[in-house]
Design an enzyme around this catalytic site. Structure first.
Site, PDB file in Angstrom:
ATOM      1  N   HIS A   1      -4.209  -2.185   6.282  1.00 42.88           N
ATOM      2  CA  HIS A   1      -3.695  -2.707   5.009  1.00 42.88           C
ATOM      3  C   HIS A   1      -2.334  -2.075   4.761  1.00 42.88           C
ATOM      4  CE1 HIS A   1      -3.300  -4.176   1.000  1.00 42.88           C
ATOM      5  NE2 HIS A   1      -3.319  -2.969   0.482  1.00 42.88           N
TER       6      HIS A   1
ATOM      7  N   ASP B   1       0.826  -2.056   2.526  1.00 39.31           N
ATOM      8  CA  ASP B   1       1.470  -2.437   1.271  1.00 39.31           C
ATOM      9  C   ASP B   1       2.955  -2.703   1.481  1.00 39.31           C
ATOM     10  OD1 ASP B   1      -0.665  -2.193  -0.739  1.00 39.31           O
ATOM     11  OD2 ASP B   1      -0.681  -0.093  -0.146  1.00 39.31           O
TER      12      ASP B   1
ATOM     13  N   ASP C   1      -7.060  -5.883  -1.728  1.00 42.81           N
ATOM     14  CA  ASP C   1      -6.603  -4.796  -2.589  1.00 42.81           C
ATOM     15  C   ASP C   1      -6.226  -5.203  -4.015  1.00 42.81           C
ATOM     16  OD1 ASP C   1      -6.109  -2.124  -3.105  1.00 42.81           O
ATOM     17  OD2 ASP C   1      -4.045  -2.195  -2.432  1.00 42.81           O
TER      18      ASP C   1
ATOM     19  N   HIS D   1       1.088  -6.945  -4.669  1.00 40.28           N
ATOM     20  CA  HIS D   1       0.190  -6.434  -5.710  1.00 40.28           C
ATOM     21  C   HIS D   1       0.547  -5.024  -6.183  1.00 40.28           C
ATOM     22  CE1 HIS D   1      -1.766  -5.495  -1.797  1.00 40.28           C
ATOM     23  NE2 HIS D   1      -2.031  -4.339  -2.366  1.00 40.28           N
TER      24      HIS D   1
END
Length: 963
Positions: free
Chosen positions: A50, A52, A174, A424
């Protein structure tokens, strides 16, 4: 096997061929899925990372692995390592999500590496999931920006890898709560399923008990099923591996030590623990297939650690099958897992609401980020409007838009910046301060590129290459050209309307004189007014020029106005649509009247602040922070029980009252002639914290509307959902936070209503809102906090200001009072106009004699229900267009009308319909079908006459020729 796919487009009764991409393949992801065992519990290990797109570090810092003292993370090394490890065993799989990072990495690779990666994709061993430029936030994003960023990422994957690069599954592991409109968008883009990680702790407990962790989400009340139906699964461990099975360099779990001569040989222990975990997890799911996310934040920088241990895990667990074990472990992907669920042919529970608000414990509601960083949220929204304008003018201006008299311009830079901003931890406001600056810088750089394009396009459309300026600081009443107008006597203003309908838009400009004359491009006088404006606590007097441009901004159009010094006096005019009363004693609003419908409500508006929890409450140590909203009391503090009326302005164009509540809160209440809405322009900040108290600032509208604990909020700016205080449609709520637990995100509007009255509030950015009392609606405007909320960001949300100790935020709320059955016809156009605002540019003096003073890109206005969502250049000879029906099925009886020739500067040679994500031909979409216990049928046909049903978006690729 490779094949070339052609699309036939109808051109004047004959056929022509058009290629969507150079190479199209049959999607082999499902064909390459590993075999499963129908008599066993199949455990699908999904290796993933994951990454970001900015959070604790900037996008660049994350990609290159810079500033590892903040967080150890380097995306380029993750991709390097994974590709290396995938080549060592054909059984291994990996999924990747964030196209923004992969795009950057791909551009730096050699041809040999690209061939290897392409082979891995073709074999289904490297699978792209989700596929957008980023994994977007779902609470604070507008649907138009979400569709754009998804299209950006999906197009790159399609152009690079063909059909095998097309993601089949949406993957939002997430984001902090999940919006129904996002699910609707994914379904219309052709996704088969959607998996996420975060779910309210009470909802999750109920779903685990009833085996409803997987469901069919019916994501629209208007679209005929199954158009917006999407299979949705809740991942069991968020997006982390089961406890004890993390083998990244960032983890501390024991590796599998499989040498039997070792004293600490642990194969038997780990295998038994894994079997226990697998059976425990399977108890909450309906099939003999379960999924395990083997990875986490920025993991797989040394992929060998993960794969070496997972290889052993698979080997030793499966070896027990010879002794009667019923567990089968395999490398897999979400799409392969989803295929097995579909083959099970079960009946799945149905979900029709959304997943807001999200809480991970009794006093930990993630509802603060709905408002966090209000200035960045507004800047992102304005940037979206500018990008749409940039895209449209690139089409309308032709090739000279990108390479013209003002240099090289482009829309790609802005598209990528907006794509990153949807992340996000971007527009959500949950990033570190230096990262927030970087997001804003990217948007500014993107607009700088677009600004050149816009100048070029307007030069083409007008026939004039005179210098043109954009006033970037109108929000603080600064525009050097208009303020120096006494020296030049004349200046001209160019207004571009990006909407497909005529709008009336009030314009306010700072000027240096007191008497002005305004005329339009036909020489007709335009009503205007010059007045004094008290600029909040700065006590700076600005002369503001108000121009009422009713019916002067045609659809998709450019129009000029001229301003010169004059001595014309202003007459008082009584407006006919709305009446506003103020209390003589308090200076606050007291009532609002719709003169058309003869409706009056009591309306009191004031500003308050909740005292943010410092974590010293006996019930919980949870603090308020960038993510979490937790007031330490249900009763907010009123900033001032009265408002000082500082100025009152009455003219033929605008009536306004300036209210002063405190040194850090002020407001201008405006009513424009010809408008059916009341404008509240609020200014809040810098929020004082010298008293040692963090503050969550709200404005509250108290009315005599009998709303009975119900209120309504939009979902990503589109469909509206019913909310009810202290209630969830899905489970019996045990309310533990009476304020934060009743907050919901709004992107464009919220309202309360009874049988006779509806009060709608339209916002200029994403914010948090609630209705705590009957007849009341409150909106959170600003937050300044003193503590981190322990969700990873590691710093309090206390934004510095450029000129003061703390951020000053300014914004607008539009209030509309209508009967409920008439409300949508007012608030939907208002919300649409707030999202797509006219673009202003200015020139010294009057245009030259040969300047074309008016231009419209559409030959006729679109029907009232139809919105031109997208108009952008796809390649040299084609244009992407999206038309949407902007009303829900129960809101309006208006239907779209057939649309034929649209663009006056373009000749349309052919059209072909695509999926919403523009990475598939519509006729080729073939989604999985799911059983909910009822039979549903739908017939899709392509018509040359475009018909739009309520809430439907249709996407077309037009083959065009510039006229």
């Amino acid at each position: 096997m490779l094949k070339v796919s052609k699309k036939e487009m109808i051109v004047g009764g004959s056929k022509t061929h058009y290629f969507i991409s150079p190479l199209i393949m049959d999607n082999v992801s499902l064909q390459s899925c590993p075999a499963t065992n129908p008599s066993m519990l199949n455990v699908h290990l999904v290796p993933h990372t994951h990454d970001d797109v900015g959070w604790l570090k900037t996008v660049d810092q994350y990609y290159y692995g810079d500033r590892n003292y903040i967080q150890h993370a380097g995306v380029q090394y993750i991709l390097d390592s994974v590709i290396d490890q995938l080549q060592k065993d054909p059984a291994r799989r990996f999924i990747y999500v964030e196209t923004a990072f992969f795009y950057r990495w791909w551009r730096q690779q050699s041809q040999d590496t690209r061939r290897i990666v392409t082979q891995l994709v073709n074999e289904g061993r490297l699978e792209f999931i989700n596929g957008g430029w980023c994994m977007s936030d779902e609470a604070t994003t507008h649907y138009s920006a979400v569709i754009d960023q998804m299209t950006l990422g999906l197009r790159f994957l399609n152009d690079t890898f063909g059909e095998c690069g097309r993601p089949l599954v949406a993957w939002h592991i997430d984001p902090f709560g999940h919006a129904r409109e996002h699910a609707s968008i994914f379904a219309q883009m052709g996704y088969d399923g959607f998996f996420f990680g975060r779910l309210d702790y009470q909802d999750k407990a109920r779903r685990m008990k009833t085996k409803e962790m997987e469901m069919l989400w019916r994501a629209s009340e208007s679209l005929t099923p199954p158009l917006a139906d999407l299979f949705t699964g809740v991942l069991p461990n968020g997006y982390n591996p089961p406890e004890g099975f993390c083998w990244d360099q960032s983890c501390n779990d024991a590796p599998i030590r499989d040498d039997p001569d070792l004293e600490d040989y642990n194969v038997d222990e780990i295998v038994q623990r894994f079997l226990n975990v697998s059976y425990n997890q399977a108890a909450f799911y309906k099939t003999n297939h379960i999924i395990m996310t083997m990875g986490s934040d920025f993991q797989y920088e040394n992929a060998n650690l993960w794969y070496k241990n997972m290889d052993k895990l698979i080997k030793y667990v499966n070896a027990l099958q010879a002794k009667g074990s019923k567990v089968n472990v395999l490398y897999s992907t979400p799409s392969c897992y989803l295929q097995e669920l579909n083959l099970a042919n079960l009946t799945w529970p149905l979900k029709t609401d959304d997943f807001f608000p999200y809480a991970d414990d009794a006093h930990d509601f993630w509802t603060g980020y709905f408002t966090s960083r209000p200035a960045l949220k507004l800047y992102e929204r304005l940037s979206n409007s500018r990008l749409q304008t940039c895209n449209q003018l690139e089409v309308l201006g032709g090739p000279k838009s990108t390479s013209g008299p003002f240099g090289e311009g482009d829309s790609d830079t802005m598209s990528k910046a907006m794509g990153v901003a949807q992340h996000h931890d971007a527009v959500s406001g949950t990033e570190k301060q230096h990262v927030a600056y970087d997001y804003a810088r990217r948007l500014a750089t993107g607009w700088a590129h677009c600004e050149v394009l816009v100048r070029n396009s307007l030069a083409v459309l007008s026939g004039s290459e005179s210098p043109r300026v954009f006033c970037e600081n109108l929000n603080i009443s600064v525009c050097p050209l208009t303020e120096s107008s006494q020296k030049v006597l004349y200046f001209s203003m160019n207004v571009y309307n990006p909407l497909g309908r005529t709008v009336s838009w009030p314009v306010r400009l700072p000027v240096n004189g007191s008497l002005y004359n305004v005329t339009d491009s036909n020489g007709k006088a335009v009503d205007s007014q010059v007045g004094n404006y008290v600029f909040m606590s700065f006590k700076h007097i600005c002369n503001i020029y108000d121009m009422k441009s009713s019916s002067l901004l045609p659809l998709l159009s450019v129009r000029w106005f001229y301003v010169s010094i004059n001595s014309k006096s202003i007459l008082v005019y009584v407006f006919k649509f709305l009446k506003v009363n103020f209390d003589d004693t308090t200076g606050l609003l007291s009532s609002l009247t719709n003169l058309e419908t003869n409706q009056t409500i009591r309306l009191t508006q004031n500003f308050y602040w909740y005292n943010a929890s410092a974590g010293n409450n006996k019930e919980s140590h949870q603090t308020s922070g960038a993510y979490i909203f937790r007031p330490n009391s249900s009763d907010p503090f009123v900033i001032n029980k009265t408002a000082e009326i500082q100025t009152v302005t009455v003219s033929s164009t605008v009536q306004e009252v300036t209210q002063w509540f405190s040194p850090w809160v002020s407001q201008v209440v405006r009513l424009y002639e010809g408008h059916r809405e009341l404008e509240l322009e609020w200014t809040v900040g810098p929020v004082p914290i010298a008293d040692g108290l963090g503050k969550e600032v709200i404005t509250r509208l108290d009315t005599d509307i009998e709303s009975s604990d119900y209120f309504y909020t939009d979902s990503n700016g589109r469909e509206v959902l019913e909310r009810r205080k202290d209630y969830r449609p899905t489970w019996d709520l045990k309310q533990t936070e009476p304020i934060a637990g009743n907050y919901y995100p709004i992107n464009s509007r919220a309202y309360i209503k009874d049988d006779k009255h509806q009060l709608t509030v339209v916002t200029d950015r994403s914010q948090g809102a609630s209705s705590i009392y009957n007849g009341s609606l409150e909106i959170m405007l600003h937050r300044r906090l003193l503590y981190d909320d322990f969700r990873g960001v590691g710093e309090p949300l206390s934004e510095p200001g450029e000129f003061f100790d703390g951020l000053v935020a300014r914004g607008r709320l539009l209030l509309a009072l209508t009967p409920p059955k008439m409300a949508a016809d007012v608030h939907r156009p208002l919300a649409q106009g707030m999202v797509l605002q006219p673009l202003l540019s200015f020139q010294d003096g009057t245009p030259l004699a040969n300047t074309k003073l008016e231009f419209s890109g559409l030959q006729a206005a679109l029907p009232p229900a139809v919105h031109l969502l997208t108009l952008s250049q796809w390649d040299k000879d084609s244009v992407l267009i999206r038309l949407e029906h902007q009303y829900q099925a129960k809101e309006s009886e208006t239907h779209s009308q057939p649309v034929t020739k649209l663009f006056s500067t373009l000749e349309v040679l052919g059209a072909s319909e695509m999926s919403l994500g523009a990475n598939q031909w519509k006729e080729d979409m073939n989604r999985l079908q799911w059983n909910t216990g009822s039979q549903l049928f739908i017939s899709l046909t392509f018509e040359q006459i475009i018909t739009l049903n309520p809430m439907e978006i249709r996407t077309f690729l037009l083959r065009v020729r510039q006229l």
